[in-house]
Enzyme design. Structure first.
Site, mmCIF file in Angstrom:
data_model
loop_
_atom_site.group_PDB
_atom_site.id
_atom_site.type_symbol
_atom_site.label_atom_id
_atom_site.label_comp_id
_atom_site.label_asym_id
_atom_site.label_seq_id
_atom_site.Cartn_x
_atom_site.Cartn_y
_atom_site.Cartn_z
ATOM 1 N N ILE A 17 0.848 -1.205 0.000
ATOM 2 C CA ILE A 17 0.000 0.000 0.000
ATOM 3 C C ILE A 17 0.881 1.251 0.000
ATOM 4 N N ASP A 38 11.903 3.475 4.986
ATOM 5 C CA ASP A 38 11.562 2.047 4.955
ATOM 6 C C ASP A 38 12.785 1.216 5.313
ATOM 7 N N THR A 41 12.295 -4.677 4.756
ATOM 8 C CA THR A 41 12.155 -6.060 5.230
ATOM 9 C C THR A 41 11.812 -6.914 4.007
ATOM 10 N N ASP A 64 15.012 1.962 10.040
ATOM 11 C CA ASP A 64 14.084 1.171 10.843
ATOM 12 C C ASP A 64 13.337 2.126 11.785
ATOM 13 N N ALA A 88 4.851 -1.478 8.826
ATOM 14 C CA ALA A 88 4.327 -2.449 9.790
ATOM 15 C C ALA A 88 4.704 -3.852 9.347
ATOM 16 N N THR A 135 -6.013 -0.834 10.340
ATOM 17 C CA THR A 135 -6.788 -1.907 9.702
ATOM 18 C C THR A 135 -8.135 -2.103 10.386
ATOM 19 N N ASP A 136 -9.090 -2.686 9.647
ATOM 20 C CA ASP A 136 -10.388 -3.021 10.254
ATOM 21 C C ASP A 136 -10.256 -4.213 11.204
ATOM 22 N N GLU A 137 -9.103 -4.925 11.145
ATOM 23 C CA GLU A 137 -8.965 -6.138 11.971
ATOM 24 C C GLU A 137 -8.930 -5.816 13.464
ATOM 25 N N TYR A 160 -1.241 -9.912 15.090
ATOM 26 C CA TYR A 160 -1.180 -8.771 14.158
ATOM 27 C C TYR A 160 -2.198 -7.712 14.549
ATOM 28 N N LYS A 164 -1.708 -3.856 15.992
ATOM 29 C CA LYS A 164 -2.228 -2.663 15.317
ATOM 30 C C LYS A 164 -3.174 -1.901 16.262
ATOM 31 N N ASN A 189 -9.515 -5.221 3.656
ATOM 32 C CA ASN A 189 -8.474 -5.900 2.857
ATOM 33 C C ASN A 189 -8.272 -5.220 1.508
ATOM 34 N N ARG A 224 -14.199 -11.602 3.559
ATOM 35 C CA ARG A 224 -13.407 -10.377 3.624
ATOM 36 C C ARG A 224 -14.039 -9.336 2.700
ATOM 37 N N GLY A 293 -7.463 -19.132 15.390
ATOM 38 C CA GLY A 293 -8.166 -17.880 15.726
ATOM 39 C C GLY A 293 -8.686 -17.139 14.506
HETATM 40 P P1 NAD Z 1 3.523 -4.582 3.552
HETATM 41 O O1 NAD Z 1 3.875 -5.706 4.452
HETATM 42 O O2 NAD Z 1 3.349 -4.837 2.089
HETATM 43 O O3 NAD Z 1 4.621 -3.434 3.675
HETATM 44 C C1 NAD Z 1 5.133 -3.014 4.903
HETATM 45 C C2 NAD Z 1 6.318 -2.084 4.618
HETATM 46 O O4 NAD Z 1 6.828 -1.637 5.876
HETATM 47 C C3 NAD Z 1 7.475 -2.766 3.883
HETATM 48 O O5 NAD Z 1 7.970 -1.905 2.874
HETATM 49 C C4 NAD Z 1 8.509 -2.971 4.974
HETATM 50 O O6 NAD Z 1 9.839 -2.963 4.494
HETATM 51 C C5 NAD Z 1 8.233 -1.787 5.884
HETATM 52 N N1 NAD Z 1 8.658 -2.032 7.264
HETATM 53 C C6 NAD Z 1 8.375 -3.115 8.036
HETATM 54 N N2 NAD Z 1 8.967 -2.996 9.234
HETATM 55 C C7 NAD Z 1 9.620 -1.803 9.228
HETATM 56 C C8 NAD Z 1 10.402 -1.097 10.181
HETATM 57 N N3 NAD Z 1 10.651 -1.621 11.392
HETATM 58 N N4 NAD Z 1 10.902 0.114 9.852
HETATM 59 C C9 NAD Z 1 10.655 0.643 8.619
HETATM 60 N N5 NAD Z 1 9.946 0.020 7.669
HETATM 61 C C10 NAD Z 1 9.427 -1.189 7.968
HETATM 62 O O7 NAD Z 1 2.217 -3.943 4.185
HETATM 63 P P2 NAD Z 1 0.912 -3.342 3.479
HETATM 64 O O8 NAD Z 1 -0.014 -4.437 3.171
HETATM 65 O O9 NAD Z 1 1.332 -2.400 2.411
HETATM 66 O O10 NAD Z 1 0.292 -2.517 4.698
HETATM 67 C C11 NAD Z 1 0.705 -1.187 4.960
HETATM 68 C C12 NAD Z 1 -0.038 -0.662 6.171
HETATM 69 O O11 NAD Z 1 -1.435 -0.704 5.920
HETATM 70 C C13 NAD Z 1 0.180 -1.477 7.431
HETATM 71 O O12 NAD Z 1 0.279 -0.586 8.517
HETATM 72 C C14 NAD Z 1 -1.054 -2.358 7.540
HETATM 73 O O13 NAD Z 1 -1.337 -2.666 8.886
HETATM 74 C C15 NAD Z 1 -2.101 -1.437 6.941
HETATM 75 N N6 NAD Z 1 -3.244 -2.127 6.297
HETATM 76 C C16 NAD Z 1 -3.040 -3.100 5.366
HETATM 77 C C17 NAD Z 1 -4.135 -3.692 4.724
HETATM 78 C C18 NAD Z 1 -3.962 -4.742 3.658
HETATM 79 O O14 NAD Z 1 -4.955 -5.281 3.146
HETATM 80 N N7 NAD Z 1 -2.738 -5.047 3.219
HETATM 81 C C19 NAD Z 1 -5.431 -3.289 5.067
HETATM 82 C C20 NAD Z 1 -5.600 -2.281 6.021
HETATM 83 C C21 NAD Z 1 -4.493 -1.702 6.620
HETATM 84 P P1 TYD Z 2 -5.004 -12.662 4.048
HETATM 85 O O1 TYD Z 2 -4.747 -12.228 2.635
HETATM 86 O O2 TYD Z 2 -3.873 -13.250 4.833
HETATM 87 O O3 TYD Z 2 -5.616 -11.400 4.800
HETATM 88 P P2 TYD Z 2 -6.279 -11.286 6.290
HETATM 89 O O4 TYD Z 2 -6.092 -12.549 7.011
HETATM 90 O O5 TYD Z 2 -5.490 -10.175 6.900
HETATM 91 O O6 TYD Z 2 -7.703 -10.953 6.042
HETATM 92 O O7 TYD Z 2 -6.183 -13.721 4.047
HETATM 93 C C1 TYD Z 2 -7.465 -13.398 3.516
HETATM 94 C C2 TYD Z 2 -8.372 -14.576 3.810
HETATM 95 O O8 TYD Z 2 -7.916 -15.714 3.046
HETATM 96 C C3 TYD Z 2 -8.351 -15.026 5.249
HETATM 97 O O9 TYD Z 2 -9.667 -15.445 5.613
HETATM 98 C C4 TYD Z 2 -7.405 -16.221 5.271
HETATM 99 C C5 TYD Z 2 -7.593 -16.825 3.887
HETATM 100 N N1 TYD Z 2 -6.403 -17.501 3.301
HETATM 101 C C6 TYD Z 2 -6.521 -18.780 2.773
HETATM 102 O O10 TYD Z 2 -7.596 -19.393 2.788
HETATM 103 N N2 TYD Z 2 -5.400 -19.358 2.226
HETATM 104 C C7 TYD Z 2 -4.203 -18.722 2.179
HETATM 105 O O11 TYD Z 2 -3.196 -19.327 1.695
HETATM 106 C C8 TYD Z 2 -4.098 -17.402 2.707
HETATM 107 C C9 TYD Z 2 -2.790 -16.662 2.685
HETATM 108 C C10 TYD Z 2 -5.238 -16.823 3.249
#
Ligand code: NAD
Ligand code: TYD
Length: 354
Positions: A17, A38, A41, A64, A88, A135-137, A160, A164, A189, A224, A293
């Site tokens: 994102i 960044d 990681t 970091d 994160a 996140t909504d989680e 996780y 958050k 998501n 989701r 869980g």
């Molecule tokens: P991602 O895992 O793709 O990217 C995380 C980024 O953070 C990476 O570039 C990583 O290198 C960097 N990072 C991790 N630890 C670090 C540290 N200690 N110092 C500096 N940089 C660090 O994550 P994403 O899916 O892009 O999510 C981004 C944010 O949005 C997160 O805070 C997540 O909780 C939130 N979010 C994600 C989703 C989703 O569906 N992916 C939905 C709602 C909210």
């Molecule tokens: P995920 O993309 O990990 O997002 P989140 O758990 O944060 O919502 O998973 C989305 C949904 O898909 C979740 O209900 C778990 C399920 N899932 C599978 O069934 N198989 C998989 O291999 C993965 C990664 C997720």
């Protein structure tokens, strides 16, 4: 700062994102200096930003967020007016394997950023903003009906979501205690390009392509609410510029899918794209041991954001999913780079025991 009107730090800008948010801000606001902070990681990938990394208002800083001294130095160097905090640990399954990594980055890292903002903005908080992307989680899990609103009590269930939730609480504590100007958004998501293939959609796309088993957790009944990542980035832009300090905004796609239905939709879409017979990829679906869980259902009510700031999702899911599949099929090099080495080990650890 220098010739720039504003200096904005985006943490986690090399992630999924974060890279979309960074691209949007760098392109739309040439008078702002955008500093991507960044740690790179496994989830951070500078290839995600190759198309904008030569623009004059973009800078990358390898740091970091848990490292107080380095963050302090960056604030001294760039005199940030705002922080958009996305860095994160973000994957629930990894949080089950290694919860403390999530406590460290998501809680301590957020604390370090907040505290540094507090120190640097103590004399003048005008036009300053700490924007926390969450996140909504944090709201836990829904039954078959109902929606998460901004008033839903927090009830996180995975390491996780708990980390958050803790970070959201810290952000609000800095608002109430120190009057730090903050905004939080909680999003459902996301899906789209540059998504690391540990998450459901990119993992399934990659496995379908390579005719590998499609591991569906439990019965695939979990639900989701999916939002196109570029719509999330647009929502962050809107809230960043027009949101009210001290408030939280829910962002969602109004787009609920059972996992199994989503995986079947991807199979049929990819059968067509890859010239396979109808039903061929579905045969790869393999039901595996459920996630511990495992939250049953997430669904966001994004009415507040729509009514207050006029935001709504722009893309229908089927259209967004097709764009996403096309992106993965056209970007083999990207997927090859991120699925070598560490990914193989992760995949073996995560899926061989299911
Ligand atoms: P991602 O895992 O793709 O990217 C995380 C980024 O953070 C990476 O570039 C990583 O290198 C960097 N990072 C991790 N630890 C670090 C540290 N200690 N110092 C500096 N940089 C660090 O994550 P994403 O899916 O892009 O999510 C981004 C944010 O949005 C997160 O805070 C997540 O909780 C939130 N979010 C994600 C989703 C989703 O569906 N992916 C939905 C709602 C909210
Ligand atoms: P995920 O993309 O990990 O997002 P989140 O758990 O944060 O919502 O998973 C989305 C949904 O898909 C979740 O209900 C778990 C399920 N899932 C599978 O069934 N198989 C998989 O291999 C993965 C990664 C997720």
């Amino acid at each position: 700062m220098g010739a720039f009107q504003k200096s904005i730090a985006i943490t986690g800008g090399a992630g999924f994102i974060g890279s979309h948010v960074t691209r949007l801000f760098v392109k739309n606001y040439p008078s702002c200096r955008i500093v991507n902070v960044d740690a790179l990681t496994y989830a951070g990938n500078l290839e995600n930003l190759r198309d904008i990394d030569q623009l004059p208002n973009y800078i990358f800083e390898h740091a970091d967020i848990c490292d107080e001294q380095t963050i302090e130095q960056l604030f001294g160097k760039y005199n940030f007016d705002a922080v958009i905090h996305l860095a994160a640990e973000s994957h629930v399954d990894r949080s089950i394997m290694d919860p403390l990594a999530f406590v460290k980055t998501n809680v301590l890292g957020t604390g370090v950023l907040l505290n540094t903002c507090r120190k640097h903005w103590s004399d003048n908080r005008d036009n300053k903003l700490f924007y926390h992307v969450s996140t909504d989680e944090v709201y836990g899990t829904l039954g078959e009906t109902g929606f998460f609103t901004e008033e839903t009590p927090y009830d996180p269930r995975s390491p996780y979501s708990a980390s958050k939730a803790a970070s959201d609480h810290l952000v609000m504590a800095y608002y109430h205690t120190y009057s730090l100007p903050v905004i939080i958004s909680n999003c459902s998501n996301n899906y789209g390009s540059h998504h690391f293939p540990e998450k459901l959609i990119p993992l399934m796309i990659n496995n379908i392509k390579h005719r590998k088993p499609l591991p569906v957790y439990g019965k695939g009944e979990n639900v989701r609410d999916w939002l196109w990542v570029e719509d999330h980035a647009r929502a962050i832009d809107t809230i960043f510029h027009s949101g009210t300090i001290g408030e939280t905004y829910n962002i969602g796609g109004f787009n609920e899918w059972k996992n199994i239905d989503l995986v079947k939709l991807l199979c049929s879409l990819m059968d067509k794209k890859l010239g396979r017979a109808a039903g061929e990829s579905e045969k790869l679906i393999t039901y595996v041991k459920d996630r511990a869980g495992h939250d049953l259902r997430y669904a966001i009510d994004a009415t507040k954001l729509n009514k207050a700031l006029g935001w709504k999702p722009s893309l229908q899911f089927e259209e967004g999913l097709e764009k996403t599949v096309d992106w993965y099929l056209n970007n083999e090099e990207w997927i090859n780079h991120v699925t070598t080495g560490q990914y193989q080990q992760y995949y073996a650890d995560q899926y061989s025991r299911r």
